[in-house]
Write a protein that holds these residues in place. Sequence first.
Motif, PDB file in Angstrom:
ATOM      1  N   ASP A 257      16.434 -45.068  21.448  1.00 25.69           N
ATOM      2  CA  ASP A 257      17.136 -45.749  20.355  1.00 25.69           C
ATOM      3  C   ASP A 257      17.724 -47.087  20.755  1.00 25.69           C
ATOM      4  N   ASN A 258      17.661 -47.416  22.064  1.00 20.20           N
ATOM      5  CA  ASN A 258      18.216 -48.710  22.482  1.00 20.20           C
ATOM      6  C   ASN A 258      17.481 -49.348  23.661  1.00 20.20           C
ATOM      7  N   GLY A 259      16.353 -48.761  24.066  1.00 16.88           N
ATOM      8  CA  GLY A 259      15.596 -49.299  25.187  1.00 16.88           C
ATOM      9  C   GLY A 259      15.952 -48.689  26.512  1.00 16.88           C
ATOM     10  N   ILE A 260      17.048 -47.929  26.585  1.00 15.84           N
ATOM     11  CA  ILE A 260      17.467 -47.271  27.831  1.00 15.84           C
ATOM     12  C   ILE A 260      17.671 -45.770  27.601  1.00 15.84           C
TER      13      ILE A 260
ATOM     14  N   GLY B   9       9.567 -46.768  12.670  1.00 14.46           N
ATOM     15  CA  GLY B   9      10.210 -47.163  13.916  1.00 14.46           C
ATOM     16  C   GLY B   9       9.595 -48.384  14.568  1.00 14.46           C
ATOM     17  N   GLY B  10       9.672 -48.413  15.917  1.00 12.00           N
ATOM     18  CA  GLY B  10       9.233 -49.567  16.691  1.00 12.00           C
ATOM     19  C   GLY B  10      10.393 -50.491  17.006  1.00 12.00           C
ATOM     20  N   VAL B  11      10.056 -51.695  17.445  1.00 12.27           N
ATOM     21  CA  VAL B  11      11.073 -52.695  17.763  1.00 12.27           C
ATOM     22  C   VAL B  11      10.858 -53.925  16.890  1.00 12.27           C
ATOM     23  N   GLN B  12      11.958 -54.601  16.567  1.00 11.10           N
ATOM     24  CA  GLN B  12      11.871 -55.786  15.717  1.00 11.10           C
ATOM     25  C   GLN B  12      11.954 -57.083  16.504  1.00 11.10           C
ATOM     26  N   ASN B  13      12.191 -56.955  17.810  1.00 11.13           N
ATOM     27  CA  ASN B  13      12.267 -58.149  18.648  1.00 11.13           C
ATOM     28  C   ASN B  13      12.171 -57.714  20.102  1.00 11.13           C
ATOM     29  N   ALA B  14      11.972 -58.657  20.984  1.00 18.02           N
ATOM     30  CA  ALA B  14      12.021 -58.366  22.410  1.00 18.02           C
ATOM     31  C   ALA B  14      13.489 -58.289  22.825  1.00 18.02           C
ATOM     32  N   GLY B  15      13.854 -57.212  23.545  1.00 15.54           N
ATOM     33  CA  GLY B  15      15.223 -57.141  24.021  1.00 15.54           C
ATOM     34  C   GLY B  15      15.899 -55.822  23.731  1.00 15.54           C
ATOM     35  N   PHE B  16      17.108 -55.690  24.260  1.00 15.96           N
ATOM     36  CA  PHE B  16      17.924 -54.478  24.155  1.00 15.96           C
ATOM     37  C   PHE B  16      18.421 -54.292  22.727  1.00 15.96           C
ATOM     38  N   ARG B  17      18.429 -53.033  22.283  1.00 16.97           N
ATOM     39  CA  ARG B  17      18.918 -52.668  20.952  1.00 16.97           C
ATOM     40  C   ARG B  17      18.178 -53.374  19.815  1.00 16.97           C
ATOM     41  N   SER B  18      16.868 -53.490  19.935  1.00 17.28           N
ATOM     42  CA  SER B  18      16.074 -54.052  18.841  1.00 17.28           C
ATOM     43  C   SER B  18      15.258 -52.971  18.141  1.00 17.28           C
TER      44      SER B  18
ATOM     45  N   MET C   9       4.678 -56.234   6.040  1.00 18.38           N
ATOM     46  CA  MET C   9       5.665 -55.171   6.127  1.00 18.38           C
ATOM     47  C   MET C   9       7.032 -55.701   5.703  1.00 18.38           C
ATOM     48  N   THR C  10       7.926 -54.781   5.395  1.00 19.82           N
ATOM     49  CA  THR C  10       9.263 -55.192   4.952  1.00 19.82           C
ATOM     50  C   THR C  10      10.075 -55.776   6.099  1.00 19.82           C
ATOM     51  N   VAL C  11       9.744 -55.378   7.348  1.00 14.02           N
ATOM     52  CA  VAL C  11      10.385 -55.953   8.530  1.00 14.02           C
ATOM     53  C   VAL C  11       9.326 -56.125   9.614  1.00 14.02           C
ATOM     54  N   ALA C  12       9.604 -56.986  10.581  1.00  8.62           N
ATOM     55  CA  ALA C  12       8.716 -57.152  11.733  1.00  8.62           C
ATOM     56  C   ALA C  12       8.806 -55.914  12.617  1.00  8.62           C
ATOM     57  N   ARG C  13       7.651 -55.453  13.143  1.00  6.80           N
ATOM     58  CA  ARG C  13       7.617 -54.254  13.987  1.00  6.80           C
ATOM     59  C   ARG C  13       6.552 -54.392  15.071  1.00  6.80           C
ATOM     60  N   ALA C  14       6.874 -53.875  16.247  1.00 13.80           N
ATOM     61  CA  ALA C  14       5.890 -53.678  17.306  1.00 13.80           C
ATOM     62  C   ALA C  14       6.116 -52.302  17.899  1.00 13.80           C
ATOM     63  N   GLY C  15       5.046 -51.617  18.298  1.00 13.19           N
ATOM     64  CA  GLY C  15       5.182 -50.287  18.872  1.00 13.19           C
ATOM     65  C   GLY C  15       5.528 -49.220  17.861  1.00 13.19           C
ATOM     66  N   GLN C  16       5.297 -49.468  16.590  1.00 17.02           N
ATOM     67  CA  GLN C  16       5.564 -48.483  15.549  1.00 17.02           C
ATOM     68  C   GLN C  16       4.471 -47.416  15.535  1.00 17.02           C
ATOM     69  N   THR C  17       4.786 -46.236  14.984  1.00 18.54           N
ATOM     70  CA  THR C  17       3.764 -45.229  14.761  1.00 18.54           C
ATOM     71  C   THR C  17       3.134 -45.460  13.394  1.00 18.54           C
ATOM     72  N   ILE C  18       1.895 -44.979  13.245  1.00 16.60           N
ATOM     73  CA  ILE C  18       1.176 -45.141  11.981  1.00 16.60           C
ATOM     74  C   ILE C  18       0.451 -43.835  11.683  1.00 16.60           C
TER      75      ILE C  18
ATOM     76  N   THR D  14       3.592 -63.127  20.817  1.00 12.37           N
ATOM     77  CA  THR D  14       3.961 -63.890  22.006  1.00 12.37           C
ATOM     78  C   THR D  14       4.658 -63.060  23.064  1.00 12.37           C
ATOM     79  N   GLY D  15       5.191 -61.887  22.718  1.00 16.89           N
ATOM     80  CA  GLY D  15       5.970 -61.108  23.664  1.00 16.89           C
ATOM     81  C   GLY D  15       7.337 -61.688  23.934  1.00 16.89           C
ATOM     82  N   GLU D  16       7.729 -62.729  23.202  1.00 14.56           N
ATOM     83  CA  GLU D  16       9.012 -63.384  23.406  1.00 14.56           C
ATOM     84  C   GLU D  16       9.922 -63.119  22.205  1.00 14.56           C
ATOM     85  N   VAL D  17      11.171 -63.498  22.311  1.00 13.00           N
ATOM     86  CA  VAL D  17      12.101 -63.358  21.199  1.00 13.00           C
ATOM     87  C   VAL D  17      11.540 -64.101  19.990  1.00 13.00           C
TER      88      VAL D  17
END
Length: 408
Positions: free
Chosen positions: A164-167, A110-119, A89-98, A63-66
């Motif tokens: 490591d934090n989106g910024i 790696g990747g992100v586990q949610n939409a937003g800062f520090r995910s 997977m053991t955790v939700a991920r988007a943008g991970q390497t494979i 969804t691209g949302e939280v």
Amino acid sequence: MSLLIAAGLAACAGGGVTEAPPVFLTNPQGNRVEALSMTTPRANAAAIRLRDGHVLICGGTATGEVGGVLSSAELFDPAARTFTPTGSMTVARAGQTITMLRDGRVLVAGGVQNAGFRSQLSSAEIYDPGTGTFSATGSMSVAREGHTATMLRDGRVLIVGGSDNGIHTLDTAEIYDPSSGIFSSTGHLNQPRIAHIAALLGTGKVLIAGGGRGGTPSGYISYDTAEMYDPAMGRFTPIFARMKSDRVGAAAVKLNDGRVLIVGGKSGKVLVGMRTLASMAPLNTAEIYDPESGSFIGTADMSAPHYLATATMLDNGNVLVVGGWTIQGPVVVGMHDAELFVPESNLFSHVGRTNVARLTNTATLLNDGEVLVAGGIADKALITAAVEFYSPTQHRFLMLPETSASTE
């Protein structure tokens, strides 16, 4: 800069589906065609062909949302033409390497586990095709998104840069050792980089080029610089030659002759009349890194700009470039455009448009020479589960594999 495209996206995730039945779509020519689809919509997922020819597709966002990032994974069976769930997977991920390891297992990092800062995630895991399950492995020293992962000649995996934090942009790198399941630090980049390219050269060294850096007083900047990682020395060395353009979010493929093709991306240097403005603009240009001369060489231009596109080497040595970013009113959507690069001529040719617009889709070469193009952000900013197949023999995209082309 986050590579997870989140704003204004909405899609249904199809919970509880065990096998996706064929669906019907209207292609750009206005024809109603039968199509295959994944078990759930996915954008910014990761995909890789396994040794048995199946394709593993994992994570991404529905969804691209939280709360929209997925932990689920699925397998495409080319013989049965079906998508079926495999272990999550053991955790939700988007943008991970494979990355495929030498023993046939798959490293996801790696990747992100949610939409937003520090995910961003520092964790990694291994998919075992024999058991169809994911299991945690050692974690990276820092969380990373927008990083690269490159298999070295000795079977270890080099992880470079990211955020490591989106910024904040990282200048660190580390190596994963499959025998121990441990990440260890190795050298520092000469410039912090995110959304760069990485390619293993014939010498065993790794080319790192382009990308950008956030969190600076002047905002986001993009690079036309490159550097080389030497596994024997464990360090990065700047390359004297500059790229033909600064590029962030480009795609890259090592060609059969050992050179590296780098296509599209965005540039922060936009010429308006005689002035250079600091405004990120998608690129229709491409260039080649030649290891013998240590220089970057321009190619002919593509027919359209491609930012966050996929680039896939075909069996004949040509490179298929699919999709990317475009603006539709106030929202970001995918593109129907696709190009074919022919190394012998140094030219791009426009191939048939994709049936579904694509941004942050996956593209995977199958054993039969076709390319499975799956998911991504379509038009109207919707995340799609639809897949299609590029046929090198027909030079077009099919909603079913080539064996079913006669039904279209």
